[in-house]
Design a protein around this motif. Structure first.
Motif, PDB file in Angstrom:
ATOM      1  N   ALA A   1       0.833  -1.202   0.000  1.00 40.88           N
ATOM      2  CA  ALA A   1       0.000   0.000   0.000  1.00 40.88           C
ATOM      3  C   ALA A   1       0.865   1.249   0.000  1.00 40.88           C
ATOM      4  O   ALA A   1       2.017   1.233   0.437  1.00 40.88           O
ATOM      5  N   MET A   2       0.302   2.319  -0.511  1.00 39.06           N
ATOM      6  CA  MET A   2       0.951   3.623  -0.456  1.00 39.06           C
ATOM      7  C   MET A   2      -0.065   4.649   0.002  1.00 39.06           C
ATOM      8  O   MET A   2      -1.274   4.459  -0.168  1.00 39.06           O
ATOM      9  N   GLY A   3       0.445   5.731   0.568  1.00 39.86           N
ATOM     10  CA  GLY A   3      -0.483   6.729   1.074  1.00 39.86           C
ATOM     11  C   GLY A   3       0.104   8.116   1.111  1.00 39.86           C
ATOM     12  O   GLY A   3       1.318   8.302   0.950  1.00 39.86           O
ATOM     13  N   TRP A   4      -0.794   9.068   1.286  1.00 39.74           N
ATOM     14  CA  TRP A   4      -0.413  10.461   1.488  1.00 39.74           C
ATOM     15  C   TRP A   4      -0.848  10.871   2.887  1.00 39.74           C
ATOM     16  O   TRP A   4      -2.014  10.692   3.258  1.00 39.74           O
ATOM     17  N   PHE A   5       0.086  11.403   3.650  1.00 36.03           N
ATOM     18  CA  PHE A   5      -0.177  11.961   4.956  1.00 36.03           C
ATOM     19  C   PHE A   5       0.049  13.470   4.887  1.00 36.03           C
ATOM     20  O   PHE A   5       0.713  13.957   3.980  1.00 36.03           O
ATOM     21  N   ARG A   6      -0.481  14.170   5.857  1.00 37.56           N
ATOM     22  CA  ARG A   6      -0.187  15.597   5.947  1.00 37.56           C
ATOM     23  C   ARG A   6      -0.041  15.998   7.406  1.00 37.56           C
ATOM     24  O   ARG A   6      -0.608  15.363   8.295  1.00 37.56           O
TER      25      ARG A   6
ATOM     26  N   ASP B   1      -3.996  -3.592  -4.980  1.00 39.94           N
ATOM     27  CA  ASP B   1      -5.029  -3.952  -5.955  1.00 39.94           C
ATOM     28  C   ASP B   1      -5.970  -2.798  -6.284  1.00 39.94           C
ATOM     29  O   ASP B   1      -7.005  -3.003  -6.905  1.00 39.94           O
ATOM     30  N   GLY B   2      -5.605  -1.591  -5.866  1.00 40.04           N
ATOM     31  CA  GLY B   2      -6.346  -0.413  -6.284  1.00 40.04           C
ATOM     32  C   GLY B   2      -7.456   0.056  -5.362  1.00 40.04           C
ATOM     33  O   GLY B   2      -8.130   1.041  -5.675  1.00 40.04           O
ATOM     34  N   ARG B   3      -7.656  -0.624  -4.229  1.00 42.35           N
ATOM     35  CA  ARG B   3      -8.648  -0.113  -3.277  1.00 42.35           C
ATOM     36  C   ARG B   3      -8.133   1.172  -2.660  1.00 42.35           C
ATOM     37  O   ARG B   3      -6.932   1.338  -2.464  1.00 42.35           O
ATOM     38  N   THR B   4      -9.061   2.085  -2.372  1.00 41.23           N
ATOM     39  CA  THR B   4      -8.658   3.382  -1.844  1.00 41.23           C
ATOM     40  C   THR B   4      -9.367   3.690  -0.536  1.00 41.23           C
ATOM     41  O   THR B   4     -10.438   3.146  -0.237  1.00 41.23           O
ATOM     42  N   HIS B   5      -8.750   4.556   0.224  1.00 37.72           N
ATOM     43  CA  HIS B   5      -9.319   5.061   1.469  1.00 37.72           C
ATOM     44  C   HIS B   5      -9.040   6.556   1.525  1.00 37.72           C
ATOM     45  O   HIS B   5      -7.945   7.008   1.151  1.00 37.72           O
TER      46      HIS B   5
END
Length: 124
Positions: free
Chosen positions: A32-37, A53-57
């Motif tokens: 998984a990859m993500g953006w934090f701030r 697999d392309g699921r998003t949150h």
């Protein structure tokens, strides 16, 4: 894994930006990859994440305005940010990890690598 973000800047409220994060190194270890701030005086928060697999949150405050995507051919993670608000002002960090669920933990778990951050400033 080495992550390099770009695309931040100063924009007026209502504007748009596209953040990019290029991954290099042992990218096979990334699921998984993500953006934090992180805004001044506040905790770092996960704003969006995408699984292998392309699921998003998305966190509730950005739903409908932010879109996360991955380009495997370019080893690049994107965050399209629309309808920017002054409260979106923060340093935005890219992260590589294991699952969306572990990224959502506070603090996030199983993070393989963090980028150096890119500043987003929204003027009212």
């Amino acid at each position: 894994v080495h992550l390099v973000e770009s695309g931040g800047g100063l924009v007026q409220a209502g504007g748009s930006l596209r953040l990019s994060c290029v991954a290099s190194g042992s990218i096979f270890s990334i699921n998984a990859m993500g953006w934090f701030r992180q805004a001044p005086g506040k905790e770092r928060e996960l704003v969006a994440a995408i699984s292998e697999d392309g699921r998003t949150h998305y966190t509730d405050s950005v739903k409908g305005r932010f879109t996360i995507s991955r380009d495997y051919a370019k080893n690049t993670l994107y965050l399209q940010i629309n309808s920017l608000r002054p409260e979106d002002t923060a340093m935005y960090y890219c992260a590589a990890g294991d699952t969306i669920a572990t990224m959502r933990l506070n603090p996030p778990a199983d993070i393989v690598s963090w980028g150096q951050g890119t500043q987003v400033t929204v003027s009212s």
